[in-house]
Design a protein around this motif. Structure first.
Motif, PDB file in Angstrom:
ATOM      1  N   LEU A  96     -37.689 -53.704 -65.652  1.00 48.50           N
ATOM      2  CA  LEU A  96     -38.050 -54.409 -66.873  1.00 48.50           C
ATOM      3  C   LEU A  96     -36.813 -55.040 -67.499  1.00 48.50           C
ATOM      4  O   LEU A  96     -35.740 -54.431 -67.511  1.00 48.50           O
ATOM      5  CB  LEU A  96     -38.678 -53.445 -67.873  1.00 48.50           C
ATOM      6  CG  LEU A  96     -40.074 -52.944 -67.557  1.00 48.50           C
ATOM      7  CD1 LEU A  96     -40.493 -51.889 -68.572  1.00 48.50           C
ATOM      8  CD2 LEU A  96     -41.055 -54.082 -67.566  1.00 48.50           C
TER       9      LEU A  96
ATOM     10  N   ASP B 171     -34.193 -56.072 -70.421  1.00 54.04           N
ATOM     11  CA  ASP B 171     -33.749 -55.303 -71.590  1.00 54.04           C
ATOM     12  C   ASP B 171     -34.567 -55.623 -72.830  1.00 54.04           C
ATOM     13  O   ASP B 171     -34.891 -54.740 -73.618  1.00 54.04           O
ATOM     14  CB  ASP B 171     -32.268 -55.594 -71.862  1.00 54.04           C
ATOM     15  CG  ASP B 171     -31.362 -55.049 -70.777  1.00 54.04           C
ATOM     16  OD1 ASP B 171     -31.781 -54.078 -70.102  1.00 54.04           O
ATOM     17  OD2 ASP B 171     -30.264 -55.603 -70.587  1.00 54.04           O
TER      18      ASP B 171
ATOM     19  N   THR C  90     -37.662 -56.512 -73.085  1.00 54.50           N
ATOM     20  CA  THR C  90     -38.970 -55.865 -73.020  1.00 54.50           C
ATOM     21  C   THR C  90     -38.843 -54.354 -73.277  1.00 54.50           C
ATOM     22  O   THR C  90     -39.651 -53.774 -73.981  1.00 54.50           O
ATOM     23  CB  THR C  90     -39.609 -56.102 -71.646  1.00 54.50           C
ATOM     24  OG1 THR C  90     -39.695 -57.525 -71.429  1.00 54.50           O
ATOM     25  CG2 THR C  90     -41.000 -55.504 -71.560  1.00 54.50           C
ATOM     26  N   ARG C  91     -37.847 -53.754 -72.698  1.00 52.58           N
ATOM     27  CA  ARG C  91     -37.645 -52.312 -72.865  1.00 52.58           C
ATOM     28  C   ARG C  91     -37.333 -51.944 -74.309  1.00 52.58           C
ATOM     29  O   ARG C  91     -37.763 -50.890 -74.806  1.00 52.58           O
ATOM     30  CB  ARG C  91     -36.515 -51.851 -71.950  1.00 52.58           C
ATOM     31  CG  ARG C  91     -36.892 -50.687 -71.093  1.00 52.58           C
ATOM     32  CD  ARG C  91     -35.803 -50.246 -70.161  1.00 52.58           C
ATOM     33  NE  ARG C  91     -35.302 -51.323 -69.352  1.00 52.58           N
ATOM     34  CZ  ARG C  91     -34.021 -51.626 -69.240  1.00 52.58           C
ATOM     35  NH1 ARG C  91     -33.112 -50.942 -69.862  1.00 52.58           N
ATOM     36  NH2 ARG C  91     -33.631 -52.633 -68.498  1.00 52.58           N
ATOM     37  N   GLU C  92     -36.589 -52.766 -75.006  1.00 52.02           N
ATOM     38  CA  GLU C  92     -36.179 -52.439 -76.371  1.00 52.02           C
ATOM     39  C   GLU C  92     -37.238 -52.760 -77.403  1.00 52.02           C
ATOM     40  O   GLU C  92     -37.135 -52.331 -78.535  1.00 52.02           O
ATOM     41  CB  GLU C  92     -34.885 -53.195 -76.700  1.00 52.02           C
ATOM     42  CG  GLU C  92     -33.716 -52.715 -75.883  1.00 52.02           C
ATOM     43  CD  GLU C  92     -32.490 -53.573 -76.106  1.00 52.02           C
ATOM     44  OE1 GLU C  92     -32.535 -54.483 -76.960  1.00 52.02           O
ATOM     45  OE2 GLU C  92     -31.493 -53.342 -75.404  1.00 52.02           O
TER      46      GLU C  92
END
Length: 91
Positions: A84, A86, A88-90
């Motif tokens: 994923l 960064d 999207t992850r955050e």
């Protein structure tokens, strides 16, 4: 009005509404598009069943759908999922 005509109208409505849902984070518009498409598909199948004989789709369409399905199965079972981003992850 024949069932297949109603199914076609519903698919056109879904096609017209789909760009309005682009990038939407709300659940209801997406569920409405899925419902419209599912109802249109069910009406089309019912219309085809009433009309008889049911003709199969052209070979090129069958081949394309099979390749899309094969690709999905390959991604599901054998291919590694990409990481994923960064952003999207955050979020």
């Amino acid at each position: 009005m024949p069932l297949r005509t109603v199914a076609g109208v519903l698919l056109l409505v879904a096609l017209a509404m789909a760009p309005l849902n682009f990038g939407s984070t709300r659940r209801v518009p997406l569920e409405m598009l899925i419902t419209l498409t599912a109802v249109a598909g069910a009406l089309w199948l019912a219309g085809a069943w009433v009309r008889r004989p049911i003709t199969s789709p052209p070979f090129s369409l069958q081949l394309g759908a099979g390749l899309v399905g094969l690709s999905g199965v390959a991604w599901w079972f054998w291919l590694q999922q990409p990481p994923l981003p960064d952003f999207t992850r955050e979020h």
